[in-house]
Design a protein around this motif. Structure first.
Motif, PDB file in Angstrom:
ATOM      1  N   LEU A 201      26.644  23.816 -15.963  1.00 44.76           N
ATOM      2  CA  LEU A 201      26.956  24.958 -15.920  1.00 44.76           C
ATOM      3  C   LEU A 201      26.686  25.882 -16.937  1.00 44.76           C
ATOM      4  O   LEU A 201      26.322  27.306 -17.178  1.00 44.76           O
ATOM      5  N   VAL A 202      26.617  25.315 -17.824  1.00 46.32           N
ATOM      6  CA  VAL A 202      26.343  26.056 -19.237  1.00 46.32           C
ATOM      7  C   VAL A 202      24.653  26.857 -18.965  1.00 46.32           C
ATOM      8  O   VAL A 202      24.948  27.583 -19.692  1.00 46.32           O
ATOM      9  N   ASP A 203      23.672  25.787 -18.513  1.00 48.27           N
ATOM     10  CA  ASP A 203      22.127  25.918 -18.357  1.00 48.27           C
ATOM     11  C   ASP A 203      21.941  26.956 -18.173  1.00 48.27           C
ATOM     12  O   ASP A 203      21.554  28.022 -18.203  1.00 48.27           O
ATOM     13  N   ARG A 204      22.726  26.686 -16.321  1.00 55.13           N
ATOM     14  CA  ARG A 204      22.195  27.763 -15.398  1.00 55.13           C
ATOM     15  C   ARG A 204      22.926  28.906 -16.372  1.00 55.13           C
ATOM     16  O   ARG A 204      22.483  30.298 -15.823  1.00 55.13           O
ATOM     17  N   ILE A 205      24.137  29.258 -16.625  1.00 59.12           N
ATOM     18  CA  ILE A 205      24.653  31.169 -17.539  1.00 59.12           C
ATOM     19  C   ILE A 205      23.408  31.772 -18.199  1.00 59.12           C
ATOM     20  O   ILE A 205      23.060  32.449 -18.557  1.00 59.12           O
ATOM     21  N   VAL A 206      22.654  30.183 -19.255  1.00 55.82           N
ATOM     22  CA  VAL A 206      22.454  31.075 -20.155  1.00 55.82           C
ATOM     23  C   VAL A 206      20.781  30.918 -20.466  1.00 55.82           C
ATOM     24  O   VAL A 206      20.034  32.285 -20.201  1.00 55.82           O
ATOM     25  N   SER A 207      20.575  30.684 -18.446  1.00 55.78           N
ATOM     26  CA  SER A 207      19.276  31.041 -18.027  1.00 55.78           C
ATOM     27  C   SER A 207      19.078  32.382 -17.499  1.00 55.78           C
ATOM     28  O   SER A 207      18.744  33.222 -17.585  1.00 55.78           O
ATOM     29  N   GLY A 208      20.710  32.569 -16.846  1.00 48.09           N
ATOM     30  CA  GLY A 208      20.499  34.205 -16.510  1.00 48.09           C
ATOM     31  C   GLY A 208      20.679  35.101 -17.423  1.00 48.09           C
ATOM     32  O   GLY A 208      20.293  36.391 -17.532  1.00 48.09           O
ATOM     33  N   LEU A 209      21.211  34.405 -18.180  1.00 49.68           N
ATOM     34  CA  LEU A 209      21.737  35.440 -19.426  1.00 49.68           C
ATOM     35  C   LEU A 209      20.200  35.996 -20.491  1.00 49.68           C
ATOM     36  O   LEU A 209      19.346  36.897 -20.737  1.00 49.68           O
ATOM     37  N   PHE A 210      19.126  34.941 -20.092  1.00 50.80           N
ATOM     38  CA  PHE A 210      17.857  35.534 -21.056  1.00 50.80           C
ATOM     39  C   PHE A 210      17.170  36.161 -19.841  1.00 50.80           C
ATOM     40  O   PHE A 210      16.694  36.678 -20.226  1.00 50.80           O
ATOM     41  N   SER A 211      17.238  35.769 -18.445  1.00 51.87           N
ATOM     42  CA  SER A 211      16.538  37.225 -17.403  1.00 51.87           C
ATOM     43  C   SER A 211      17.413  38.419 -17.242  1.00 51.87           C
ATOM     44  O   SER A 211      16.166  39.436 -18.212  1.00 51.87           O
ATOM     45  N   VAL A 212      18.258  38.248 -17.910  1.00 53.39           N
ATOM     46  CA  VAL A 212      18.632  39.651 -18.319  1.00 53.39           C
ATOM     47  C   VAL A 212      18.566  40.705 -19.505  1.00 53.39           C
ATOM     48  O   VAL A 212      18.214  41.685 -19.157  1.00 53.39           O
ATOM     49  N   VAL A 213      18.449  40.160 -20.897  1.00 50.79           N
ATOM     50  CA  VAL A 213      18.195  39.992 -21.455  1.00 50.79           C
ATOM     51  C   VAL A 213      16.605  40.408 -21.667  1.00 50.79           C
ATOM     52  O   VAL A 213      15.811  41.459 -22.002  1.00 50.79           O
ATOM     53  N   VAL A 214      15.944  39.681 -20.408  1.00 43.35           N
ATOM     54  CA  VAL A 214      14.323  39.639 -20.725  1.00 43.35           C
ATOM     55  C   VAL A 214      13.988  41.421 -19.635  1.00 43.35           C
ATOM     56  O   VAL A 214      13.146  41.738 -19.984  1.00 43.35           O
ATOM     57  N   THR A 215      14.901  40.935 -18.823  1.00 45.73           N
ATOM     58  CA  THR A 215      14.456  42.871 -18.520  1.00 45.73           C
ATOM     59  C   THR A 215      15.462  43.992 -19.171  1.00 45.73           C
ATOM     60  O   THR A 215      14.419  44.813 -18.567  1.00 45.73           O
ATOM     61  N   MET A 216      16.477  43.335 -19.694  1.00 48.98           N
ATOM     62  CA  MET A 216      16.968  44.761 -20.682  1.00 48.98           C
ATOM     63  C   MET A 216      14.996  44.912 -21.635  1.00 48.98           C
ATOM     64  O   MET A 216      15.022  46.210 -22.024  1.00 48.98           O
ATOM     65  N   GLY A 217      14.405  43.956 -21.699  1.00 48.37           N
ATOM     66  CA  GLY A 217      13.007  44.353 -22.510  1.00 48.37           C
ATOM     67  C   GLY A 217      13.422  44.579 -24.372  1.00 48.37           C
ATOM     68  O   GLY A 217      13.325  44.951 -24.969  1.00 48.37           O
ATOM     69  N   ALA A 218      15.103  43.718 -24.590  1.00 46.33           N
ATOM     70  CA  ALA A 218      14.906  43.482 -26.366  1.00 46.33           C
ATOM     71  C   ALA A 218      15.745  42.525 -27.049  1.00 46.33           C
ATOM     72  O   ALA A 218      16.680  42.170 -25.846  1.00 46.33           O
ATOM     73  N   ILE A 219      15.703  42.021 -27.750  1.00 46.25           N
ATOM     74  CA  ILE A 219      16.195  40.698 -28.143  1.00 46.25           C
ATOM     75  C   ILE A 219      17.496  41.167 -29.297  1.00 46.25           C
ATOM     76  O   ILE A 219      17.757  42.193 -29.846  1.00 46.25           O
ATOM     77  N   PRO A 220      18.857  40.875 -28.889  1.00 46.60           N
ATOM     78  CA  PRO A 220      20.039  41.173 -28.772  1.00 46.60           C
ATOM     79  C   PRO A 220      19.949  40.659 -30.100  1.00 46.60           C
ATOM     80  O   PRO A 220      19.862  39.697 -30.579  1.00 46.60           O
ATOM     81  N   ILE A 221      21.449  40.915 -31.430  1.00 46.82           N
ATOM     82  CA  ILE A 221      21.959  40.197 -31.684  1.00 46.82           C
ATOM     83  C   ILE A 221      23.089  39.876 -30.872  1.00 46.82           C
ATOM     84  O   ILE A 221      24.105  40.128 -30.223  1.00 46.82           O
ATOM     85  N   ILE A 222      23.837  38.642 -31.099  1.00 49.43           N
ATOM     86  CA  ILE A 222      24.202  37.271 -30.232  1.00 49.43           C
ATOM     87  C   ILE A 222      25.450  37.905 -31.391  1.00 49.43           C
ATOM     88  O   ILE A 222      25.708  37.123 -32.594  1.00 49.43           O
ATOM     89  N   ARG A 223      27.181  38.315 -30.583  1.00 54.56           N
ATOM     90  CA  ARG A 223      28.290  38.041 -31.034  1.00 54.56           C
ATOM     91  C   ARG A 223      29.789  37.300 -30.518  1.00 54.56           C
ATOM     92  O   ARG A 223      29.268  37.408 -29.053  1.00 54.56           O
ATOM     93  N   CYS A 224      29.953  36.796 -30.774  1.00 55.46           N
ATOM     94  CA  CYS A 224      30.912  35.309 -29.546  1.00 55.46           C
ATOM     95  C   CYS A 224      32.272  34.506 -31.048  1.00 55.46           C
ATOM     96  O   CYS A 224      31.675  34.741 -31.782  1.00 55.46           O
ATOM     97  N   PRO A 225      33.812  34.418 -30.292  1.00 56.33           N
ATOM     98  CA  PRO A 225      34.048  33.972 -31.162  1.00 56.33           C
ATOM     99  C   PRO A 225      33.978  32.870 -31.574  1.00 56.33           C
ATOM    100  O   PRO A 225      33.191  31.655 -31.006  1.00 56.33           O
ATOM    101  N   ARG A 226      34.511  32.018 -31.857  1.00 57.57           N
ATOM    102  CA  ARG A 226      34.766  30.684 -32.425  1.00 57.57           C
ATOM    103  C   ARG A 226      34.656  29.795 -31.794  1.00 57.57           C
ATOM    104  O   ARG A 226      36.320  29.981 -30.410  1.00 57.57           O
ATOM    105  N   GLY A 227      34.396  28.647 -31.016  1.00 51.85           N
ATOM    106  CA  GLY A 227      35.436  27.726 -30.306  1.00 51.85           C
ATOM    107  C   GLY A 227      34.917  28.032 -28.636  1.00 51.85           C
ATOM    108  O   GLY A 227      34.369  29.442 -28.412  1.00 51.85           O
ATOM    109  N   GLY A 228      35.032  27.089 -27.987  1.00 54.09           N
ATOM    110  CA  GLY A 228      35.105  27.488 -25.753  1.00 54.09           C
ATOM    111  C   GLY A 228      33.881  28.164 -25.479  1.00 54.09           C
ATOM    112  O   GLY A 228      32.632  27.042 -26.177  1.00 54.09           O
TER     113      GLY A 228
END
Length: 713
Positions: A201-228
């Motif tokens: 499931l995590v791999d599929r989420i990562v794949s989908g987010l990678f596609s969104v980032v590619v479509t938007m055309g810019a590499i983002p800064i990634i922020r997230c809470p610790r854990g989970g």
């Protein structure tokens, strides 16, 4: 001149049109990115390639279920015809040979799909194949596919094979879903979920987010809470982006492709990708909203921009029964585009305004042409001048389309009003606006009141919202009385067993806020005017039912309030990361320890243990969830105070139309704020919101919370 950046939907449509154009780059799109068009950061508008006769190249479109959902959310059949698609079929359906026509495949790269494509090639169903994968095909699968093609001797039938990075569905201009199903929250929080399932499931989420980032055309800064799961996804996505940049000479972000951002993009203009777990705030998944799009999603169960409602077969004779009618809320729907995020009472008024405007325009045409109605316009009418007739014929298609759209929204408003009245949704919304002021006695009295709505689930949703929001301690004996009242009302309370366990976690992460401005009140009744105007049209339809005769009762309950302009938890998190100078100290304190990933930096990265290690770290107390994932990258003071004008916000475990609307309201409000001069004005902000799946309250409570509750018993 300031140029409006293209929305995520605009970019996805441009990518799909290129696929339908056999991946042919138009003359405009082949221009170097140093030209004026590229400097705007906009994708050039493509045009269909033509055959020797000057017609579009006709083709067959074949997709799997995800490919169908991706296309149907942004393109209609007429759009496909424009790009030469004569017929569109599901890959797993029975299909007949069309040997003289090329085929465009848009599918996920799975072993089953590759086998079916190879069977098509072996049967020579089509002349040549243009194969487009929604995500990057793994190397082992590609090698197996090549071996099948070589064994069958069908290599000459394949013209192209492309990875397209489009495995996400765009429902609104800046709203996307990975379409991972309505069990994602359960899978990430259940003790019964296996590590292998979570990893997949995590791999599929990562794949989908990678596609969104590619479509938007810019590499983002990634922020997230610790854990989970959020940290696990952020770390994997960071690694995937790093590997892509390092291992690809002409990578997807190098400025060589039409999706890439222009070369002039500076680090400060990069977006921030905020990834949070659903448990940061469960309330938006349960709340009763008052905006048009949220009500449509909740009451009419909108899915992939399509809703189905019941309408009378004959409006003048209700005894003939009712029929179901499906409607698509598309980007071409001018009324939906303008009113989706507006409170419903105001939408009612706007429908009446648009209908009046349509009637005025239609009357003007008929007055000039001498016809009694638009349907009576005829070219051989001797009373009609050629000039007026030409103008009328030119305007006629646009007027008819406007009328069809307004009729559709009248039917939608009718269905919503019936749902509001039957379920008393206006009362539930009004209570939730001040939920923290409700005492235990008031809540118990409401649950025991049989006259409050016809749907027991609404009372359960209201109680869970209060239970998660209140600072009051609830003794076990009193909790049993609440549960007894809910059961007596007809609600299935299985979900409460799980909600009790996550209460303390969510109370620590939720951030309530006072309204940023007072909620507008209407003593004279501007909202009453809106409801009255639409009720005049609806009363006739419901003359035989309860809505028409009791419409005044409905109006009296909702006419004097609008939603308070307040930011919910996810919005305050985003504000603290995008605009820390304006954010509240409490919001900044909650995001101070958010991890920082920069895929372009050699230093800003974190470590990522396996799910089995994460499961051993249950110090957070999250039932069945993923614990802390160990050391990540702590942001420096400068990184914590870095501002952004663009953000991608992703919730792991289900998304809410309420959150999308609240984020868009915040972006518009803060973009419009600022001084009169360019030096002091706030930057134009844009927020793209997405999730594993956009889930309505019923599916979330009954399908996921209740399932987790059964496991906790």
């Amino acid at each position: 001149m300031v140029v409006q950046s293209q929305s995520l939907r605009d970019r996805q449509v441009a990518s799909l049109e290129k696929i339908l154009n056999l991946n042919h780059a138009s003359q405009e799109s082949s221009i170097t990115h140093h030209g004026p068009t590229a400097a705007d950061g906009l994708i050039p508008k493509a045009t269909p390639i033509l055959n020797s006769d000057g017609d579009p190249i006709w083709k067959v479109l074949v997709f799997d279920n995800l490919g169908r959902d991706v296309i149907s959310s942004v393109l209609r059949v007429n759009d496909l015809r424009t790009w030469g698609v004569t017929i569109h079929l599901n890959l797993k359906s029975a299909r007949h040979p069309i040997p003289d026509v090329p085929v465009v495949y848009l599918v996920e790269p799975t072993a089953d799909n590759l086998t079916l494509i190879n069977q098509d090639l072996s049967k020579s169903l089509y002349s040549e194949a243009y194969i487009n994968f929604l995500s990057s095909i793994p190397r082992p699968l590609m090698e197996d596919f090549a071996a099948q093609i070589a064994e069958a001797g069908t290599a000459e039938s394949i013209s192209q094979v492309y990875d397209q990075y489009l495995n996400f569905v765009v429902a609104e201009p800046d709203l996307f879903s990975l379409c991972l199903g309505k069990e994602t929250y359960w899978a990430l929080n259940s003790a019964n979920a296996k590590d292998e399932e979570i990893e997949t499931l995590v791999d599929r989420i990562v794949s989908g987010l990678f596609s969104v980032v590619v479509t938007m055309g810019a590499i983002p800064i990634i922020r997230c809470p610790r854990g989970g799961a959020a940290e696990m996804i952020a770390a994997k996505l960071d690694r995937k982006l790093r590997d892509h940049i390092l291992n690809s000479k002409d990578n997807l972000f190098s400025g060589q492709g039409p999706r890439s951002a222009p070369a002039a993009v500076t680090p400060t203009s990069r977006p921030v990708l905020v990834i949070v777990d659903r448990n940061v705030d469960l309330i938006p998944m349960l709340s009763h909203s008052w905006t048009y799009q949220s009500l449509v999603h909740d009451v009419l169960k909108m899915h992939l921009n399509r809703i189905t409602i019941e309408t009378p077969i004959d409006e003048e004779n209700p005894y003939k029964g009712r029929t179901k009618k499906a409607y698509d809320l598309t980007s071409n729907d001018f009324f939906w585009s303008r009113n989706a995020g507006i409170p419903f009472p105001q939408v009612a008024e706007n429908i009446d305004t648009e209908l009046t405007k349509y009637k005025d325009d239609a009357n003007e045409i008929t007055r000039k042409t001498g016809a009694s109605s638009l349907e009576d316009l005829q070219a051989d009418n001797p009373n009609t001048s050629a000039q007026h007739l030409k103008a009328a014929i030119t305007l006629l298609p646009e007027l008819r389309e406007r009328k069809a759209i307004l009729d559709m929204h009248m039917n939608i408003a009718t269905a919503l009003l019936k749902g509001i009245k039957d379920r008393q949704l206006d009362n539930f919304f009004q209570i939730e606006e001040n939920i923290t002021k409700q005492t235990r006695a008031q809540m118990l009295e409401l649950l025991n009141d049989s006259s409050k709505g016809s749907e027991p689930l609404d009372k359960l949703r209201l109680f869970i919202i209060w239970f998660l929001s209140t600072e009051q301690d609830i003794p076990r004996a009193e909790m049993e009385r609440f549960e007894e009242a809910l059961t007596k009302a007809g609600a299935e309370i299985t979900a409460l067993a799980y909600v009790k366990r996550v209460r303390e976690i969510t109370r620590m992460t939720m951030m309530t806020s006072a309204p940023t401005q007072p909620a507008p009140q209407s003593t004279g009744g501007e909202l009453f005017k809106g409801f009255s105007s639409i009720s005049n049209r609806l009363t006739d339809r419901f003359a035989s039912g309860a809505l028409g005769t009791n419409f005044e009762n409905l109006i009296s309950g909702v006419k004097n309030f609008l939603p308070a302009n307040k930011d919910i938890t996810i919005t305050k998190i985003v504000e603290s990361l995008m605009d820390p100078a304006s954010a509240s100290s409490s919001a900044i304190a909650k995001t101070e320890d958010y991890l920082y990933f920069d895929p372009r930096s050699a230093n800003a990265r974190g470590t990522m243990p396996a799910p089995s290690q994460a499961r051993q770290q249950q110090s957070s107390g999250m039932p069945g969830g993923l614990g802390g994932l160990g050391p990540g990258t702590q942001a420096s003071f400068g990184q914590r105070r870095q501002g952004f004008s663009e953000a991608i916000v992703f919730t792991v475990g289900g998304g809410s139309m309420d959150e999308y609307g609240n984020l868009q309201d915040w972006a518009k409000r803060t973009s419009a704020a600022g001084g009169a001069t360019a030096a002091t004005a706030s930057p134009k902000r844009r927020v793209v919101y997405g999730s594993t799946e956009i889930v309505n309250a019923e599916d979330f409570v009954v399908g996921e919370l209740a399932r987790l509750g059964r496991e906790d018993r």
